[in-house]
Design a protein around this motif. Structure first.
Motif, PDB file in Angstrom:
ATOM      1  N   CYS A 219       0.788  -1.237   0.000  1.00 41.14           N
ATOM      2  CA  CYS A 219       0.000   0.000   0.000  1.00 41.14           C
ATOM      3  C   CYS A 219       0.818   1.283   0.000  1.00 41.14           C
TER       4      CYS A 219
ATOM      5  N   ARG B 167       5.583   4.630   3.660  1.00 43.04           N
ATOM      6  CA  ARG B 167       6.773   5.105   2.955  1.00 43.04           C
ATOM      7  C   ARG B 167       7.513   6.183   3.743  1.00 43.04           C
TER       8      ARG B 167
ATOM      9  N   SER C 284      11.076   8.778   3.490  1.00 37.35           N
ATOM     10  CA  SER C 284      12.165   9.277   2.656  1.00 37.35           C
ATOM     11  C   SER C 284      13.481   9.019   3.364  1.00 37.35           C
TER      12      SER C 284
ATOM     13  N   GLU D 201       9.461  14.861   7.906  1.00 35.75           N
ATOM     14  CA  GLU D 201       8.369  14.351   7.082  1.00 35.75           C
ATOM     15  C   GLU D 201       7.600  13.258   7.826  1.00 35.75           C
TER      16      GLU D 201
ATOM     17  N   ILE E 230       5.265  14.590  10.454  1.00 37.58           N
ATOM     18  CA  ILE E 230       4.032  15.128   9.857  1.00 37.58           C
ATOM     19  C   ILE E 230       3.123  13.986   9.405  1.00 37.58           C
ATOM     20  N   ARG E 231       3.740  12.976   8.792  1.00 30.28           N
ATOM     21  CA  ARG E 231       2.919  11.864   8.279  1.00 30.28           C
ATOM     22  C   ARG E 231       2.235  11.063   9.394  1.00 30.28           C
TER      23      ARG E 231
ATOM     24  N   ARG F  99      -1.485  12.006   9.884  1.00 33.37           N
ATOM     25  CA  ARG F  99      -2.406  11.899   8.745  1.00 33.37           C
ATOM     26  C   ARG F  99      -3.850  11.673   9.145  1.00 33.37           C
ATOM     27  N   PHE F 100      -4.054  10.961  10.247  1.00 30.99           N
ATOM     28  CA  PHE F 100      -5.430  10.570  10.576  1.00 30.99           C
ATOM     29  C   PHE F 100      -5.894  11.141  11.913  1.00 30.99           C
TER      30      PHE F 100
ATOM     31  N   TYR G 197      -9.534  11.607  12.624  1.00 31.76           N
ATOM     32  CA  TYR G 197     -10.327  10.381  12.783  1.00 31.76           C
ATOM     33  C   TYR G 197      -9.987   9.669  14.082  1.00 31.76           C
TER      34      TYR G 197
ATOM     35  N   ASP H  96       4.840  14.604  -3.070  1.00 27.52           N
ATOM     36  CA  ASP H  96       4.168  13.299  -3.029  1.00 27.52           C
ATOM     37  C   ASP H  96       4.163  12.640  -1.646  1.00 27.52           C
ATOM     38  N   ALA H  97       4.882  13.236  -0.687  1.00 23.91           N
ATOM     39  CA  ALA H  97       4.848  12.669   0.666  1.00 23.91           C
ATOM     40  C   ALA H  97       3.888  13.439   1.572  1.00 23.91           C
ATOM     41  N   LEU H  98       3.221  14.426   1.020  1.00 18.44           N
ATOM     42  CA  LEU H  98       2.326  15.241   1.856  1.00 18.44           C
ATOM     43  C   LEU H  98       1.156  14.415   2.394  1.00 18.44           C
ATOM     44  N   ASN H  99       0.604  14.886   3.485  1.00 22.38           N
ATOM     45  CA  ASN H  99      -0.597  14.241   4.004  1.00 22.38           C
ATOM     46  C   ASN H  99      -1.751  14.510   3.045  1.00 22.38           C
TER      47      ASN H  99
ATOM     48  N   VAL I  48      -1.947  12.542   0.364  1.00 20.41           N
ATOM     49  CA  VAL I  48      -1.504  11.886  -0.870  1.00 20.41           C
ATOM     50  C   VAL I  48      -1.323  10.404  -0.575  1.00 20.41           C
ATOM     51  N   MET I  49      -1.996   9.558  -1.318  1.00 20.18           N
ATOM     52  CA  MET I  49      -1.818   8.117  -1.073  1.00 20.18           C
ATOM     53  C   MET I  49      -1.952   7.318  -2.361  1.00 20.18           C
ATOM     54  N   SER I  50      -1.428   6.104  -2.306  1.00 18.54           N
ATOM     55  CA  SER I  50      -1.529   5.227  -3.474  1.00 18.54           C
ATOM     56  C   SER I  50      -2.963   4.710  -3.581  1.00 18.54           C
TER      57      SER I  50
ATOM     58  N   GLY J  52      -9.499   8.665   5.456  1.00 16.33           N
ATOM     59  CA  GLY J  52      -8.734   9.898   5.396  1.00 16.33           C
ATOM     60  C   GLY J  52      -8.845  10.617   4.067  1.00 16.33           C
ATOM     61  N   MET J  53     -10.058  10.665   3.521  1.00 11.01           N
ATOM     62  CA  MET J  53     -10.234  11.354   2.259  1.00 11.01           C
ATOM     63  C   MET J  53     -10.823  12.740   2.512  1.00 11.01           C
TER      64      MET J  53
ATOM     65  N   GLU K 287       0.838  23.124   7.302  1.00 12.01           N
ATOM     66  CA  GLU K 287       1.027  21.996   8.215  1.00 12.01           C
ATOM     67  C   GLU K 287       1.314  20.683   7.518  1.00 12.01           C
ATOM     68  N   GLY K 288       1.666  20.749   6.256  1.00 13.11           N
ATOM     69  CA  GLY K 288       2.070  19.525   5.571  1.00 13.11           C
ATOM     70  C   GLY K 288       0.939  18.772   4.906  1.00 13.11           C
ATOM     71  N   TRP K 289      -0.199  19.450   4.684  1.00 16.85           N
ATOM     72  CA  TRP K 289      -1.319  18.805   4.005  1.00 16.85           C
ATOM     73  C   TRP K 289      -1.409  19.309   2.573  1.00 16.85           C
TER      74      TRP K 289
END
Ligand SMILES: Cc1cc2nc3c(=O)[nH]c(=O)nc-3n(C[C@H](O)[C@H](O)[C@H](O)COP(=O)(O)OP(=O)(O)OC[C@H]3O[C@@H](n4cnc5c(N)ncnc54)[C@H](O)[C@@H]3O)c2cc1C
Ligand SMILES: Cc1cc2nc3c(=O)[nH]c(=O)nc-3n(C[C@H](O)[C@H](O)[C@H](O)COP(=O)(O)OP(=O)(O)OC[C@H]3O[C@@H](n4cnc5c(N)ncnc54)[C@H](O)[C@@H]3O)c2cc1C
Ligand code: FES
Lengths: 276, 464
Positions: free
Chosen positions: A221, A225, A227, A251, A254-255, A258-259, A262, B246-249, B251-253, B277-278, B348-350
């Motif tokens: 998925c 990931r 860096s 990075e 921050i990642r 993400r949620f 939620y 592409d590593a920002l919050n 962004v996902m596969s 998380g959409m 904030e990285g989004w």
């Protein structure tokens, strides 16, 4: 189904599970993790294998209740069963006789350091452990650490046990004083970043164990990931051990958020259902 | 006969289906199926079969349908394809069998996919299955991965009397059929029914087993004494986006997005613990099946806008044509001939926007697309776990497993492979291709068991 064979509480929010999982126990190596999936509706939660016993057929995980998923795990008792444990996952830590190694564990991160410490000691390394906690009541596994450390240091933020301060201080002192061949640092991201900054000027190879948000844990998925220098790596298959001097911690920090929105919603719901 | 119009199956209306995950194409009623089967010219030299990668006797099964002998139709299909209920739904018929149908030259081709699905669903409802008794042959096979390749291989081996264990890394079997292709296109119930049939044949499925980690292939053939191994691990590793941001919050596969929704049931958060998380405005980059599935899935989670940003024209998209049509009906907005250049960050990285460049004959223009979510579907690559933990295995430069195309054997004795993991990038990777290579491998494995093992009395040792 997997049976939880023992539960131990370290503090109001940290606890240990021993799980009967003979196949995983046989295959596990230091540095690897499992994904725990308690029941059909729960998240898949990655947790480092803090100990494993191929003879008994058990693995041990040590958990910090951080949100709904891990809080729910606190309700399980010895003898309860969970739906799935997948693992071992990730690349094992490099275990060789490196010479003198310093192993740094921050808070709950001390648990995953333990099997690496033990393996390095058994390979003949001179092992120095530094484990740090916020306060005395949170200290755990001191005996285990001492058993496999040629030198061991405990620090607490408030000085209530061992030396007062952060793990980076003794790390710096040691590195300035002697030849260190490798540092392994596991704990919160900021702590691992600080350790990597301490060792960078000395050029001592520093391995950290990254913990990005995961879903499958099989490389499918890309949620995990990270860096690493100019490259993108997947922590679940290329890690979780990574070169601390190359990891982009900013990075990663921050990642981790993400949620957040939620997670708060989940937590509020959980607290409504299970008031303290 | 060709005067009768191609029977359209009932579809859920776009406005309704945007709000739920129910299957969009309802499938034929018996009357519709009979009418459609009547459209088939029963050509003397049918072209349709040559368009089918597994050469189903299409004319034959349609003839059975027209005579209401659905069991006969089912038997005819399953000689070549084990899972009509699945393939009837997901095969790219528009570029395979139906593209070859002679009726399509002047009129519309026979709706072969919908007929196949009708027969497959009928079989599932009535519990039809292979009835020939299985004669155990005292041989064992380990199958790695429970996608269509692994399942098809397991099926044929089990029917031949081999005792089969399927090892699956995830907590549910099915591979992409389960975690990737969404419910509204392929209900999971259909997939699990087929898997149930397999277990009824005596196949064991062990989930949560990542081979290479819990057991290596050497362990499977050594400690665990399997006679043969099949690798059907798919090519699930998502290609990176590789543009700034592409590593920002946000962004996902596509794999992450679809897995969160399908496998982890994030559409039902917080009842299910995994969030999706959409955000409110979603860009999907790419225009293959995966991209279209992502866009249509996103749409069902109630955002304001869903865009597909594609660097070519819609006509060049490799996705099933029907899905593109459905996506347009449902309100997915297509931005074609457009390259994604950079994802812009807030403080904030989004992600808060994406810079794009649109090119046509007249030149190029830059614009900022107002999106907070970017889902990239740029294709996938070989997952490295098996190769890394099996140094004896020969792989190509991109990490795909090299096989003999006749019998799908790898560089290791007794180890076979099929499905997406055996094809290099850019190749046409489909469910039917995975199934057919899985079956070819099963045939190769049976021959191998017979020849090699019979000669030695027992299978050769790993690396033997
Ligand atoms: C390889 C690896 C090893 C880990 N080892 C341990 C361990 O030994 N002990 C331990 O207590 N924790 C460990 N963690 C972290 C643990 O997985 C998370 O704390 C847990 O998933 C939080 O779930 P939750 O529902 O309780 O909290 P949530 O409310 O969902 O989240 C709380 C915080 O945990 C992090 N998190 C959330 N979901 C995940 C996820 N799926 N994967 C990773 N992090 C997440 C986020 O930063 C989030 O802000 C590890 C993580 C990884 C990736
Ligand atoms: C979103 C999406 C939509 C698609 N739509 C279509 C369509 O409409 N029509 C069509 O024909 N094709 C479609 N495809 C392509 C098709 O799904 C694939 O070509 C097909 O699934 C490949 O089958 P496989 O068996 O090789 O692998 P997969 O389906 O990928 O299955 C591999 C399985 O192996 C497991 N695995 C991997 N590594 C290990 C390991 N080390 N140990 C144990 N298990 C492991 C995985 O978890 C997975 O379950 C689509 C693909 C995607 C992603
Ligand atoms: S967790 Fe999905 S790729 Fe690592």
């Amino acid at each position: 189904m997997f049976e939880i064979t023992a539960v131990e509480s370290f503090s109001p929010s940290t606890f240990l599970w021993e799980i009967n999982a003979p196949e995983i126990a046989r295959a596990a190596r230091p540095g690897q993790f499992v994904i725990v999936h308690c029941d059909e509706t729960s998240e898949r939660i990655p947790l480092t294998i803090a100990d494993f016993d191929a003879v008994k057929g058990t693995i041990t995980i040590v958990i910090q209740a951080a949100g709904k998923g891990t809080l729910e795990m606190m309700a399980y008792k010895a003898g309860d069963r969970i739906s799935a444990v997948a693992g071992p996952l990730g690349e094992p830590s490099e275990i060789e006789n490196f010479g003198t190694v310093v192993l740094v564990g921050g808070g709950l991160g001390a648990a995953p350091v333990y099997p690496i410490l033990r393996a390095l000691k058994l390979k003949g390394c001179h092992t120095i452990s530094i484990i740090g906690f916020r306060t005395k009541s949170l200290v755990f596994w001191e005996g285990r650490f001492r058993r496999y450390s040629d030198e061991s240091i405990i620090v607490t933020d408030d000085g209530s046990y061992g030396e007062k301060g952060l793990v980076t201080q003794p790390l710096k002192d040691i590195i300035m004083e002697r030849q260190i061949n490798r540092v392994i640092a596991i704990g919160p991201l900021v702590m691992m970043r600080s350790c990597a900054e301490v060792t960078r000027p000395f050029g001592v190879r520093t391995i950290v164990s990254v913990n990005p948000i995961m879903v499958d844990g099989t490389g499918m998925c890309g949620s995990c990931r990270v860096s690493l220098g100019d490259e993108v790596k997947f922590a679940c298959i290329d890690g979780p051990d990574m070169d601390g001097h190359l990891v982009n911690f900013d990075e990663l920090i921050i990642r981790q958020k993400r949620f957040v929105k939620y997670e708060k919603q989940s937590l509020a719901l959980y607290e409504k259902k299970c008031p303290k | 006969m060709s005067k009768i119009a191609r029977q359209q199956s009932t579809h859920l209306p776009p406005d309704t289906r945007r709000t739920n995950f129910n299957e969009v194409v309802c499938g034929y009623t018996e009357t519709e199926a009979l009418t459609e089967s009547g459209r088939c010219l029963q050509c003397k030299d049918p072209l349709c079969t040559s368009g089918c990668p597994v050469r189903i006797n299409i004319k034959g099964f349609i003839n059975f349908v027209s005579k209401k002998d659905y069991k006969g139709a089912y038997k005819t299909i399953t000689e070549a394809n084990l899972f009509p209920s699945i393939c009837g739904r997901v095969c790219p018929q528009d570029r395979q069998c139906e593209a070859a149908c002679i009726l399509g030259k002047k009129h519309e081709p026979v709706s072969i996919g919908l007929l196949e699905r009708f027969v497959g669903d009928m079989a599932q409802q009535n519990g039809w299955q292979e009835t020939r008794p299985i004669v155990p042959i005292n041989r064992t096979a380990a199958i790695i991965g429970s996608g269509p390749a692994g399942l098809a291989c397991a099926y044929d081996l089990a029917k031949a009397g081999v005792s089969v264990v399927v090892f699956e890394a995830l907590h549910l079997p099915g591979g992409v059929l389960t975690y990737g292709i969404p419910e509204f296109r392929l209900p999971k119930e259909r997939v699990f029914k087929e898997i149930e049939n397999l277990t009824r044949l005596g196949v064991t499925i062990e989930t949560n087993r990542v081979i290479g980690r819990i057991h290596t292939i050497e362990d499977l053939m050594g400690r665990l004494s399997f006679d043969v191994v099949f690798i059907g691990t798919g090519a699930g590793y998502p290609k990176n986006l590789g543009i700034k941001g592409d590593a920002l919050n946000g962004v996902m596969s596509a794999n992450e997005f679809l897995t969160r929704v399908n496998l982890m049931r994030g559409f039902d958060f917080p009842r299910y613990g995994t969030p999706v998380g959409m955000g409110k405005n979603v860009a999907v980059i790419g225009c293959g099946n995966t991209a279209i599935d992502s866009a249509r899935t996103a749409l069902r989670l109630g955002p304001e806008n869903v865009y597909i940003v594609y660097r070519r024209t819609l006509e060049e998209s490799p996705a099933r044509k029907e899905e593109i049509r459905h996506a347009i009906e449902e309100g997915v907005q297509f931005i074609c001939l457009t390259e994604s250049k950079e994802i812009i960050s807030d403080n904030e990285g989004w992600a808060k926007g994406m810079n794009c460049v649109q090119k046509d004959e007249t030149g190029s223009s830059e614009f900022l697309l107002n999106v907070d979510t970017v889902i990239y579907a740029l294709g996938t690559m070989a997952n490295p776990i098996i190769a890394r933990t099996t140094p004896e295995l020969t792989i190509d430069k991109a990490g795909y497993i090299e096989t003999n195309k006749e019998n799908m054997i790898t560089s290791i004795q007794g180890v076979f492979a099929g499905g997406d993991i055996t094809r290099s990038g850019g190749a046409f990777t489909t469910v039917i291709h995975a199934m057919s290579t899985g079956r070819r491998a099963a045939k190769g494995m049976l021959e191998y068991l017979e020849a090699v093992i019979a000669a030695n009395g027992r299978p050769p040792k790993f690396r033997g």
